[in-house]
Design a protein around this motif. Structure first.
Motif, PDB file in Angstrom:
ATOM      1  N   SER A   1       0.859  -1.266  -0.043  1.00  0.00           N
ATOM      2  CA  SER A   1      -0.018   0.034   0.258  1.00  0.00           C
ATOM      3  C   SER A   1       0.710   1.236  -0.116  1.00  0.00           C
ATOM      4  CB  SER A   1      -0.782   0.004   1.020  1.00  0.00           C
ATOM      5  OG  SER A   1      -0.114  -0.341   2.459  1.00  0.00           O
ATOM      6  N   LYS A   2       1.996   1.128  -0.225  1.00  0.00           N
ATOM      7  CA  LYS A   2       2.904   2.320  -0.264  1.00  0.00           C
ATOM      8  C   LYS A   2       3.277   2.945  -1.674  1.00  0.00           C
ATOM      9  CE  LYS A   2       3.451   2.302   4.545  1.00  0.00           C
ATOM     10  NZ  LYS A   2       3.453   3.704   5.280  1.00  0.00           N
ATOM     11  N   THR A   3       3.407   4.183  -1.756  1.00  0.00           N
ATOM     12  CA  THR A   3       4.120   4.634  -2.954  1.00  0.00           C
ATOM     13  C   THR A   3       5.559   5.246  -2.495  1.00  0.00           C
ATOM     14  OG1 THR A   3       1.922   5.443  -3.728  1.00  0.00           O
ATOM     15  CG2 THR A   3       3.784   6.497  -4.584  1.00  0.00           C
TER      16      THR A   3
ATOM     17  N   TYR B   1      -3.771  11.934   6.579  1.00  0.00           N
ATOM     18  CA  TYR B   1      -3.290  11.319   7.722  1.00  0.00           C
ATOM     19  C   TYR B   1      -1.823  10.658   7.332  1.00  0.00           C
ATOM     20  CZ  TYR B   1      -7.483  12.210   9.849  1.00  0.00           C
ATOM     21  OH  TYR B   1      -8.791  12.710  10.653  1.00  0.00           O
ATOM     22  N   ARG B   2      -1.479  10.767   6.136  1.00  0.00           N
ATOM     23  CA  ARG B   2      -0.099  10.039   5.724  1.00  0.00           C
ATOM     24  C   ARG B   2       0.824  11.276   5.165  1.00  0.00           C
ATOM     25  NH1 ARG B   2       0.901   5.837   8.533  1.00  0.00           N
ATOM     26  NH2 ARG B   2      -0.146   7.260   9.871  1.00  0.00           N
ATOM     27  N   HIS B   3       2.037  10.906   4.907  1.00  0.00           N
ATOM     28  CA  HIS B   3       2.852  11.768   4.447  1.00  0.00           C
ATOM     29  C   HIS B   3       4.146  11.236   3.607  1.00  0.00           C
ATOM     30  CE1 HIS B   3       1.071  13.382   8.274  1.00  0.00           C
ATOM     31  NE2 HIS B   3       1.033  14.357   7.728  1.00  0.00           N
TER      32      HIS B   3
ATOM     33  N   ASN C   1      -9.530   4.327  14.869  1.00  0.00           N
ATOM     34  CA  ASN C   1      -8.268   4.154  13.958  1.00  0.00           C
ATOM     35  C   ASN C   1      -8.628   4.161  12.618  1.00  0.00           C
ATOM     36  OD1 ASN C   1      -7.737   2.983  16.705  1.00  0.00           O
ATOM     37  ND2 ASN C   1      -6.480   1.491  15.401  1.00  0.00           N
ATOM     38  N   SER C   2      -7.467   4.583  11.656  1.00  0.00           N
ATOM     39  CA  SER C   2      -7.814   4.504  10.219  1.00  0.00           C
ATOM     40  C   SER C   2      -6.805   3.604   9.595  1.00  0.00           C
ATOM     41  CB  SER C   2      -7.700   6.118   9.926  1.00  0.00           C
ATOM     42  OG  SER C   2      -8.201   6.254   8.416  1.00  0.00           O
ATOM     43  N   ALA C   3      -6.936   3.634   8.474  1.00  0.00           N
ATOM     44  CA  ALA C   3      -6.091   2.793   7.321  1.00  0.00           C
ATOM     45  C   ALA C   3      -5.779   3.088   6.227  1.00  0.00           C
ATOM     46  CB  ALA C   3      -6.513   1.204   7.474  1.00  0.00           C
ATOM     47  N   CYS C   4      -4.680   2.716   5.625  1.00  0.00           N
ATOM     48  CA  CYS C   4      -4.323   3.190   4.183  1.00  0.00           C
ATOM     49  C   CYS C   4      -5.175   1.939   3.240  1.00  0.00           C
ATOM     50  CB  CYS C   4      -2.864   2.667   3.772  1.00  0.00           C
ATOM     51  SG  CYS C   4      -1.646   3.675   5.025  1.00  0.00           S
TER      52      CYS C   4
ATOM     53  N   GLY D   1      -6.342  -0.982   1.027  1.00  0.00           N
ATOM     54  CA  GLY D   1      -5.825  -2.199   0.961  1.00  0.00           C
ATOM     55  C   GLY D   1      -4.873  -2.884   2.319  1.00  0.00           C
ATOM     56  N   CYS D   2      -5.261  -2.328   3.459  1.00  0.00           N
ATOM     57  CA  CYS D   2      -4.815  -2.607   4.634  1.00  0.00           C
ATOM     58  C   CYS D   2      -5.798  -2.837   5.621  1.00  0.00           C
ATOM     59  CB  CYS D   2      -3.738  -1.274   5.172  1.00  0.00           C
ATOM     60  SG  CYS D   2      -3.193  -2.128   6.761  1.00  0.00           S
ATOM     61  N   PRO D   3      -5.725  -4.195   6.118  1.00  0.00           N
ATOM     62  CA  PRO D   3      -6.679  -4.572   7.136  1.00  0.00           C
ATOM     63  C   PRO D   3      -6.198  -4.419   8.532  1.00  0.00           C
ATOM     64  CG  PRO D   3      -5.572  -6.551   6.571  1.00  0.00           C
ATOM     65  CD  PRO D   3      -5.148  -5.126   5.514  1.00  0.00           C
ATOM     66  N   VAL D   4      -4.901  -3.566   8.819  1.00  0.00           N
ATOM     67  CA  VAL D   4      -4.606  -3.680  10.344  1.00  0.00           C
ATOM     68  C   VAL D   4      -4.918  -2.341  10.720  1.00  0.00           C
ATOM     69  CG1 VAL D   4      -2.256  -3.164  11.596  1.00  0.00           C
ATOM     70  CG2 VAL D   4      -2.478  -4.695   9.424  1.00  0.00           C
ATOM     71  N   GLY D   5      -5.042  -1.248   9.890  1.00  0.00           N
ATOM     72  CA  GLY D   5      -5.302   0.225  10.608  1.00  0.00           C
ATOM     73  C   GLY D   5      -4.430   0.603  11.806  1.00  0.00           C
ATOM     74  N   CYS D   6      -3.140   0.972  11.375  1.00  0.00           N
ATOM     75  CA  CYS D   6      -2.431   1.517  12.591  1.00  0.00           C
ATOM     76  C   CYS D   6      -2.737   2.791  12.841  1.00  0.00           C
ATOM     77  CB  CYS D   6      -0.714   1.317  12.087  1.00  0.00           C
ATOM     78  SG  CYS D   6      -0.195   2.210  11.027  1.00  0.00           S
ATOM     79  N   ILE D   7      -3.318   3.764  11.968  1.00  0.00           N
ATOM     80  CA  ILE D   7      -3.256   5.069  11.680  1.00  0.00           C
ATOM     81  C   ILE D   7      -4.347   5.486  13.276  1.00  0.00           C
ATOM     82  CG2 ILE D   7      -3.881   7.135  10.831  1.00  0.00           C
ATOM     83  CD1 ILE D   7      -3.346   5.727   8.145  1.00  0.00           C
ATOM     84  N   HIS D   8      -3.697   6.209  14.241  1.00  0.00           N
ATOM     85  CA  HIS D   8      -4.284   6.463  15.463  1.00  0.00           C
ATOM     86  C   HIS D   8      -4.790   7.995  15.192  1.00  0.00           C
ATOM     87  CE1 HIS D   8      -3.026   2.591  16.551  1.00  0.00           C
ATOM     88  NE2 HIS D   8      -3.686   2.690  17.590  1.00  0.00           N
TER      89      HIS D   8
ATOM     90  N   SER E   1       5.634  -2.744  -0.157  1.00  0.00           N
ATOM     91  CA  SER E   1       5.017  -3.499   1.091  1.00  0.00           C
ATOM     92  C   SER E   1       5.042  -2.394   2.275  1.00  0.00           C
ATOM     93  CB  SER E   1       5.760  -4.645   1.392  1.00  0.00           C
ATOM     94  OG  SER E   1       5.500  -4.997   2.653  1.00  0.00           O
ATOM     95  N   CYS E   2       4.060  -2.376   2.924  1.00  0.00           N
ATOM     96  CA  CYS E   2       4.353  -1.502   4.320  1.00  0.00           C
ATOM     97  C   CYS E   2       5.538  -2.248   4.946  1.00  0.00           C
ATOM     98  CB  CYS E   2       2.984  -1.253   5.013  1.00  0.00           C
ATOM     99  SG  CYS E   2       3.185  -0.583   6.589  1.00  0.00           S
ATOM    100  N   LEU E   3       6.521  -1.580   5.407  1.00  0.00           N
ATOM    101  CA  LEU E   3       7.452  -2.079   6.332  1.00  0.00           C
ATOM    102  C   LEU E   3       6.928  -2.825   7.766  1.00  0.00           C
ATOM    103  CD1 LEU E   3      10.598  -0.187   5.335  1.00  0.00           C
ATOM    104  CD2 LEU E   3       9.993  -2.548   4.737  1.00  0.00           C
ATOM    105  N   PHE E   4       5.918  -2.263   8.262  1.00  0.00           N
ATOM    106  CA  PHE E   4       5.338  -3.066   9.304  1.00  0.00           C
ATOM    107  C   PHE E   4       5.140  -4.448   9.116  1.00  0.00           C
ATOM    108  CE2 PHE E   4       3.553   1.040  11.119  1.00  0.00           C
ATOM    109  CZ  PHE E   4       4.587   1.332  11.318  1.00  0.00           C
ATOM    110  N   ALA E   5       4.723  -5.038   7.557  1.00  0.00           N
ATOM    111  CA  ALA E   5       4.540  -6.296   7.485  1.00  0.00           C
ATOM    112  C   ALA E   5       5.579  -7.148   7.252  1.00  0.00           C
ATOM    113  CB  ALA E   5       3.328  -6.015   6.262  1.00  0.00           C
TER     114      ALA E   5
END
Ligand code: SF4
Length: 582
Positions: A72-74, A179-181, A282-285, A287-294, A487-491
């Motif tokens: 989900s990253k660019t 919420y992303r940068h 919580n929010s998410a990018c 294509g991401c079911p994790v939702g780490c955005i607080h 890939s999101c590096l959290f994964a």
């Protein structure tokens, strides 16, 4: 959009025209980081300044985007205003999925518009609009207007810059979907130099599912691993702020411009406290079911009789470090208020916070005074930091214009380089020890995510120089492949090489699947070659004295070990790139 080549849209803001270009390299450069380097080598100018109108700003995604979770990253690459060298910044939001469904592997923007403009692209169209009326507007005002001008909610990404980007501040970010940068190293100024205030990408195309029988089974398994195991739980629960307490406990959390590495006041701003007192949702990018955005909230009384307004501000570990502990601010609400100002200005909150921490100590030590800072800076004074953020974003006087180019630039004029917390750029929040300090100083993005140096420090108290260098180089190669998949590096705990190979095979990239190791090493090499061609030299990077003075759980920093690591890591980078430095 499974294809054996890259489909790239090149937009020239001077002519207002776009061109679709087909490029080979799917089995070698893969996508993301690799594709961005390939494109910079085709469209960039290593010998011209970062703000030359012809320098490209590049956005690239990977072959698994849209097909697997957390791809989900660019990757945004550009010549950085911070050091005038080639660099990358990564962001999620809806950016990657929007590019994918706009039927593009990458968007390359060259040229400079005569007037402040916004660029809109989709799978079928390209439009450039004059938005001169947005000059000087904050990121949130700009976002509101661009949203109103562009239907397609949920299917499009909106990137934009604030006053900091327009003013050429080398800490200016590109805000993505609020919420992303693309945070570090001045991507916002790279867009500002093109007079480009906003980019809207519509994902309006439709693609068939991959035909293989393996794909649905594999997707289900990947999804299960990501959602039903403990691997990603911490990101969903307290999120990355969960790390604050742990790092404070092992004396590795920077406080007050790294004058300390631990403080009992952490209990007032740790992850638990933010979640209990300020978490709204919580929010998410995409294509991401994790939702780490607080997303936290703060309310403010704007009039008598309890008339309140409230703001939603997304927080993260890094922001709580840079605008909380690093500034000695120990109230959750105050951290969010400073962060809100950083967001509005379009400033990278990490770089901005660390720079203000330097300015505060420089004030204490009388290198500067209110004559320069315009407000009296002292650790813990959140209101003053809110005001200083506005001044920094606007480049309101000579001092703030210098500080906006980096703490060391300001220190060169006013003194205080010894206590500037700069490791290639303003430090990330991990005072874990020698390995991380060397790793961030020389890392490709000067980021804690270039390699796991911060994690290595937390597990090893021995001093094995050769082992560390081997770890950093190999770890970076693996991450270069991950960021080429976007890939999101959290994964990274889920997407091991074998699983990545299965994923690539299932959607029709067997050759790339069979050469992950060599592709990762190749991408690592071309990224460094590109960087070195634009002026990177390990010898030119110094580690300020402050980093030699601290104590971690391993005891005081060992200067000899740190200097040796830096020197050997620099040699290893030059060796892997196979070039000589300038
Ligand atoms: S884990 Fe967080 S940063 Fe990563 S893709 Fe999901 S929401 Fe985005």
């Amino acid at each position: 959009m499974i294809r054996d080549h890259f489909r790239v849209l090149v937009v020239n803001l001077r002519s207002g025209k776009g061109q679709i270009v087909r490029l080979d390299g799917r089995n070698t450069e893969a996508g993301g980081s690799g594709l961005a380097a390939l494109l910079f080598n085709k469209y960039g100018h290593v010998d011209r300044l970062w703000n030359d109108p012809e320098q490209p700003v590049i956005f690239a995604i990977g072959p698994l985007t849209g097909y697997f979770p957390l791809m989900s990253k660019t990757v945004c690459s550009f010549k950085s205003p911070y050091h005038d060298q080639y660099t990358e910044s990564h962001a999620g939001g809806r950016s990657a999925l929007s590019l994918c469904f706009a039927n593009l592997d990458a968007l390359v923007i060259v040229g400079k518009s005569e007037r402040l403009c916004s660029l809109t692209v989709s799978s079928r169209s390209l439009d450039i609009q004059d938005v001169s009326f947005m000059k000087g507007m904050s990121v949130d005002e700009t976002g509101k207007l661009l949203r109103g001008m562009s239907p397609g909610s949920g299917h499009r990404t909106i990137m934009r810059i604030g006053p900091a980007g327009e003013n050429g501040v080398a800490m200016a970010n590109i805000n993505v979907d609020t919420y992303r940068h693309f945070g570090r190293l001045g991507g916002g100024a790279a867009l500002g130099a093109k007079n480009l205030k906003g980019i809207i990408i519509y994902g309006d195309a439709v693609f068939p599912q991959p035909e293989s029988k393996e794909y649905p089974k594999l997707f289900t398994e990947v999804y299960r691993q990501i959602t039903a195991t403990d691997m990603m739980k911490k990101y969903h629960n307290l999120g990355t702020p969960a790390n604050l307490q742990g790092l404070n406990d092992i004396e590795s959390l920077p406080w007050r411009n790294l004058q300390a590495t631990s403080d009992p006041a952490i209990e007032q701003i740790n992850g638990e406290r933010f979640a209990t007192d300020n978490l709204l949702r919580n929010s998410a990018c995409s294509g991401c079911p994790v939702g780490c955005i607080h997303v936290g909230y703060v309310r403010e009384m704007f009039d008598a009789n309890h008339r309140y307004t409230f703001k939603q501000v997304a927080y993260d570990y890094e922001m709580i470090f840079s605008l909380g502990t690093m500034l000695g601010v120990t109230s959750t609400r105050s951290v969010l208020n400073i962060l809100d100002e950083m967001e509005k200005a379009g400033l990278d909150a990490m770089s901005g916070g660390v720079a203000l921490a330097w300015a505060t100590e420089a004030t204490e030590k009388e290198h500067i005074s209110e004559k320069e800072t315009e407000v009296k800076l002292s650790f813990g004074d959140a209101k003053a930091y809110q005001q200083a953020t506005v001044l920094l974003g606007n480049g309101s006087n000579h001092f703030y214009r210098l500080l906006g180019q980096g703490s060391l630039k300001a220190a060169a004029e006013y003194g205080g380089a010894d206590f500037a917390c700069v490791l290639g750029q303003e430090m990330a929040g991990y005072a874990t020890g020698e390995v991380f300090f060397a790793a961030q100083s020389l890392g490709f993005r000067h980021s804690h995510l270039d390699s796991g140096g911060y994690s290595y420090d937390q597990k090893h108290s021995d001093q094995d120089v050769a082992g560390v260098i081997d770890f950093l180089i190999k770890d970076e190669a693996g991450r270069a492949f991950m960021t080429s998949m976007v890939s999101c590096l959290f994964a990274r705990g889920v997407y091991k090489d074998a699983l990545l190979a299965d994923c690539l095979n299932s959607v029709g990239y067997p050759e790339l699947a069979a050469t992950i190791d060599t592709a990762g090493a190749h991408i690592q090499k071309i990224r460094w070659q590109t960087r070195i061609a634009t002026g990177f030299s390990p010898e030119n990077i110094t580690i300020p004295k402050r980093f030699f003075k601290i104590k971690t759980w391993k005891g005081p920093i060992d200067p000899l070990y740190l200097n040796t690591l830096k020197s050997e890591y620099g040699k290893a980078i030059i060796k892997l790139a196979g070039v000589t430095t300038l």
